[in-house]
Write a protein that holds these residues in place. Structure first.
Motif, PDB file in Angstrom:
ATOM      1  N   ILE A  10       0.844  -1.204   0.000  1.00 25.40           N
ATOM      2  CA  ILE A  10       0.000   0.000   0.000  1.00 25.40           C
ATOM      3  C   ILE A  10       0.876   1.249   0.000  1.00 25.40           C
ATOM      4  O   ILE A  10       0.641   2.197  -0.759  1.00 25.40           O
ATOM      5  N   ALA A  11       1.911   1.263   0.851  1.00 24.75           N
ATOM      6  CA  ALA A  11       2.805   2.420   0.918  1.00 24.75           C
ATOM      7  C   ALA A  11       3.550   2.607  -0.396  1.00 24.75           C
ATOM      8  O   ALA A  11       3.697   3.738  -0.889  1.00 24.75           O
ATOM      9  N   GLY A  12       4.018   1.524  -0.995  1.00 22.24           N
ATOM     10  CA  GLY A  12       4.717   1.619  -2.270  1.00 22.24           C
ATOM     11  C   GLY A  12       3.827   2.154  -3.373  1.00 22.24           C
ATOM     12  O   GLY A  12       4.253   2.986  -4.184  1.00 22.24           O
ATOM     13  N   LEU A  13       2.590   1.683  -3.422  1.00 23.76           N
ATOM     14  CA  LEU A  13       1.651   2.173  -4.435  1.00 23.76           C
ATOM     15  C   LEU A  13       1.294   3.635  -4.203  1.00 23.76           C
ATOM     16  O   LEU A  13       1.105   4.397  -5.157  1.00 23.76           O
ATOM     17  N   ALA A  14       1.212   4.041  -2.931  1.00 26.29           N
ATOM     18  CA  ALA A  14       0.931   5.446  -2.617  1.00 26.29           C
ATOM     19  C   ALA A  14       2.067   6.330  -3.098  1.00 26.29           C
ATOM     20  O   ALA A  14       1.837   7.392  -3.704  1.00 26.29           O
ATOM     21  N   VAL A  15       3.310   5.919  -2.855  1.00 20.83           N
ATOM     22  CA  VAL A  15       4.466   6.691  -3.310  1.00 20.83           C
ATOM     23  C   VAL A  15       4.504   6.740  -4.840  1.00 20.83           C
ATOM     24  O   VAL A  15       4.733   7.806  -5.427  1.00 20.83           O
ATOM     25  N   ALA A  16       4.256   5.626  -5.490  1.00 22.38           N
ATOM     26  CA  ALA A  16       4.257   5.593  -6.956  1.00 22.38           C
ATOM     27  C   ALA A  16       3.178   6.512  -7.524  1.00 22.38           C
ATOM     28  O   ALA A  16       3.422   7.258  -8.484  1.00 22.38           O
ATOM     29  N   THR A  17       1.991   6.483  -6.933  1.00 18.23           N
ATOM     30  CA  THR A  17       0.911   7.349  -7.387  1.00 18.23           C
ATOM     31  C   THR A  17       1.280   8.816  -7.202  1.00 18.23           C
ATOM     32  O   THR A  17       1.057   9.646  -8.084  1.00 18.23           O
ATOM     33  N   TYR A  18       1.859   9.129  -6.060  1.00 15.52           N
ATOM     34  CA  TYR A  18       2.279  10.513  -5.797  1.00 15.52           C
ATOM     35  C   TYR A  18       3.306  10.967  -6.824  1.00 15.52           C
ATOM     36  O   TYR A  18       3.203  12.061  -7.379  1.00 15.52           O
ATOM     37  N   LEU A  19       4.296  10.131  -7.098  1.00 15.92           N
ATOM     38  CA  LEU A  19       5.339  10.508  -8.046  1.00 15.92           C
ATOM     39  C   LEU A  19       4.795  10.680  -9.465  1.00 15.92           C
ATOM     40  O   LEU A  19       5.220  11.590 -10.189  1.00 15.92           O
ATOM     41  N   ILE A  20       3.866   9.833  -9.855  1.00 12.82           N
ATOM     42  CA  ILE A  20       3.261   9.968 -11.183  1.00 12.82           C
ATOM     43  C   ILE A  20       2.508  11.283 -11.291  1.00 12.82           C
ATOM     44  O   ILE A  20       2.633  12.019 -12.271  1.00 12.82           O
ATOM     45  N   ARG A  21       1.738  11.606 -10.269  1.00  8.98           N
ATOM     46  CA  ARG A  21       0.977  12.865 -10.310  1.00  8.98           C
ATOM     47  C   ARG A  21       1.895  14.066 -10.206  1.00  8.98           C
ATOM     48  O   ARG A  21       1.678  15.087 -10.844  1.00  8.98           O
ATOM     49  N   PHE A  22       2.930  13.964  -9.370  1.00  7.97           N
ATOM     50  CA  PHE A  22       3.867  15.065  -9.221  1.00  7.97           C
ATOM     51  C   PHE A  22       4.588  15.355 -10.526  1.00  7.97           C
ATOM     52  O   PHE A  22       4.896  16.509 -10.832  1.00  7.97           O
ATOM     53  N   SER A  23       4.837  14.313 -11.305  1.00  5.49           N
ATOM     54  CA  SER A  23       5.544  14.521 -12.568  1.00  5.49           C
ATOM     55  C   SER A  23       4.767  15.444 -13.495  1.00  5.49           C
ATOM     56  O   SER A  23       5.366  16.176 -14.283  1.00  5.49           O
ATOM     57  N   PHE A  24       3.454  15.435 -13.413  1.00  8.38           N
ATOM     58  CA  PHE A  24       2.651  16.323 -14.250  1.00  8.38           C
ATOM     59  C   PHE A  24       2.370  17.651 -13.555  1.00  8.38           C
ATOM     60  O   PHE A  24       2.477  18.703 -14.161  1.00  8.38           O
ATOM     61  N   ILE A  25       2.015  17.591 -12.290  1.00  8.93           N
ATOM     62  CA  ILE A  25       1.608  18.808 -11.592  1.00  8.93           C
ATOM     63  C   ILE A  25       2.825  19.618 -11.136  1.00  8.93           C
ATOM     64  O   ILE A  25       2.924  20.810 -11.391  1.00  8.93           O
ATOM     65  N   GLY A  26       3.752  18.987 -10.460  1.00  8.48           N
ATOM     66  CA  GLY A  26       4.889  19.702  -9.898  1.00  8.48           C
ATOM     67  C   GLY A  26       5.905  20.145 -10.920  1.00  8.48           C
ATOM     68  O   GLY A  26       6.420  21.262 -10.865  1.00  8.48           O
TER      69      GLY A  26
END
Length: 107
Positions: A10-26
């Protein structure tokens, strides 16, 4: 599977999801995208919504093609209202209402 393995996943998937979204937003925040990319991104909702809805309307629980009259009629009602009003929320509400009412009538 142990509790530790589940929580690690769960933690790994949360980090992966965050990084994917950050790549577009951040990384793209405050930058102008080329016109061709902006135009291409404008078609995303138009292509994603049918891709989500079509399997729900056309496929049965076992994944085979099924002509369910209740689903087809509700989809037709939603499509008609969507074309007539050009309002997605009105189309969604109409489709849901038609599906529920047709289910209540036994169709």
């Amino acid at each position: 599977m142990t509790d530790t393995a589940i929580w690690t996943m769960i933690a790994g998937l949360a980090v992966a999801t965050y990084l994917i979204r950050f790549s577009f937003i951040g990384l793209l925040a405050g930058r102008r995208l080329p016109a061709v990319v902006t135009e291409a991104l404008s078609f995303v909702p138009v292509t994603v919504l049918p891709a989500i809805i079509a399997p729900m309307v056309l496929l049965g629980r076992d994944g085979h093609l099924v002509a369910d009259p209740q689903r087809l009629a509700a989809a037709a009602a939603a499509l008609g209202v969507g074309i007539a009003t050009r309002r997605m929320l009105a189309a969604i509400i109409t489709g849901m209402a038609a599906y529920i009412l047709l289910g209540q009538t036994g169709l």
